[in-house]
Design a protein around this motif. Sequence first.
Motif, mmCIF file in Angstrom:
data_model
loop_
_atom_site.group_PDB
_atom_site.id
_atom_site.type_symbol
_atom_site.label_atom_id
_atom_site.label_comp_id
_atom_site.label_asym_id
_atom_site.label_seq_id
_atom_site.Cartn_x
_atom_site.Cartn_y
_atom_site.Cartn_z
ATOM 1 N N GLU A 86 15.773 -33.963 -18.805
ATOM 2 C CA GLU A 86 15.229 -33.469 -17.540
ATOM 3 C C GLU A 86 15.521 -31.977 -17.364
ATOM 4 O OE1 GLU A 86 15.714 -34.288 -12.764
ATOM 5 O OE2 GLU A 86 16.211 -35.900 -14.158
ATOM 6 N N LEU A 87 16.711 -31.570 -17.679
ATOM 7 C CA LEU A 87 17.091 -30.159 -17.574
ATOM 8 C C LEU A 87 16.347 -29.319 -18.612
ATOM 9 C CD1 LEU A 87 18.925 -28.306 -15.943
ATOM 10 C CD2 LEU A 87 20.756 -28.796 -17.582
ATOM 11 N N ALA A 88 16.185 -29.857 -19.803
ATOM 12 C CA ALA A 88 15.495 -29.137 -20.869
ATOM 13 C C ALA A 88 14.023 -28.885 -20.545
ATOM 14 C CB ALA A 88 15.605 -29.908 -22.182
ATOM 15 N N MET A 89 13.457 -29.673 -19.648
ATOM 16 C CA MET A 89 12.057 -29.494 -19.258
ATOM 17 C C MET A 89 11.881 -28.382 -18.221
ATOM 18 S SD MET A 89 10.283 -31.488 -21.152
ATOM 19 C CE MET A 89 8.705 -31.223 -20.354
ATOM 20 N N LYS A 90 12.965 -27.858 -17.697
ATOM 21 C CA LYS A 90 12.874 -26.793 -16.697
ATOM 22 C C LYS A 90 12.697 -25.438 -17.374
ATOM 23 C CE LYS A 90 15.416 -29.083 -13.071
ATOM 24 N NZ LYS A 90 16.514 -29.058 -12.133
ATOM 25 N N GLU A 91 11.740 -24.657 -16.872
ATOM 26 C CA GLU A 91 11.486 -23.326 -17.422
ATOM 27 C C GLU A 91 12.727 -22.458 -17.306
ATOM 28 O OE1 GLU A 91 7.985 -21.492 -15.876
ATOM 29 O OE2 GLU A 91 6.709 -23.181 -16.429
ATOM 30 N N GLY A 92 13.083 -21.817 -18.394
ATOM 31 C CA GLY A 92 14.208 -20.901 -18.417
ATOM 32 C C GLY A 92 15.527 -21.517 -18.825
ATOM 33 N N MET A 109 11.453 -21.829 -22.798
ATOM 34 C CA MET A 109 10.069 -22.113 -22.441
ATOM 35 C C MET A 109 9.403 -23.090 -23.403
ATOM 36 S SD MET A 109 9.635 -20.584 -19.658
ATOM 37 C CE MET A 109 7.870 -20.793 -19.478
ATOM 38 N N GLY A 110 10.123 -23.531 -24.431
ATOM 39 C CA GLY A 110 9.524 -24.375 -25.458
ATOM 40 C C GLY A 110 8.931 -25.667 -24.931
ATOM 41 N N LEU A 111 9.753 -26.535 -24.384
ATOM 42 C CA LEU A 111 9.246 -27.821 -23.885
ATOM 43 C C LEU A 111 8.263 -27.638 -22.725
ATOM 44 C CD1 LEU A 111 12.463 -30.034 -24.152
ATOM 45 C CD2 LEU A 111 10.385 -30.191 -25.553
ATOM 46 N N PRO A 112 8.549 -26.734 -21.740
ATOM 47 C CA PRO A 112 7.551 -26.541 -20.681
ATOM 48 C C PRO A 112 6.197 -26.056 -21.211
ATOM 49 C CG PRO A 112 9.673 -25.679 -19.964
ATOM 50 C CD PRO A 112 9.809 -26.045 -21.429
ATOM 51 N N ASN A 113 6.217 -25.155 -22.184
ATOM 52 C CA ASN A 113 4.948 -24.687 -22.763
ATOM 53 C C ASN A 113 4.220 -25.798 -23.519
ATOM 54 O OD1 ASN A 113 4.720 -22.105 -21.802
ATOM 55 N ND2 ASN A 113 5.799 -21.178 -23.541
#
Length: 139
Positions: A86-92, A109-113
């Motif tokens: 969940e945290l890894a999905m947050k931008e930045g 930005m990897g996972l969000p992108n």
Amino acid sequence: MKPYTMDFDVKARDFSSAGESSSKFRKTLLMLSIPSDIVRRASIAAYEAEMNIVIHSYGGKMHFEIYSDKIVIIAEDTGPGIKDLELAMKEGYSTAPKEVIEMGFGAGMGLPNMKRNADTMEIVNHDESGTKIVMTINF
């Protein structure tokens, strides 16, 4: 209909080769006359997945399937897994090591992108044994 497929090994921390599989994938999409907006989205998603393998894993593979109406990108690694998805999905948010950030990578930005550019994205996270990300881009 059988898809056109491509497979690449991705080495951990090999920044001299980082992005090669995504670049070859992009060139193939252009050669197949895939619409440019789809090429852009698929290339961004593939590049981010490949860089995550380079930065965060012990190595992995990129697999591409190109159908007449969709693209499937599968990134699978043997890394330590994602401790807090969940945290890894947050931008930045980034867990990249300092030396990787100093090279200009690992901005969080990897996972969000990947999520932003894929129509569907599934993450199978194995604690201490790797991560598999499956993305589909429809056209």
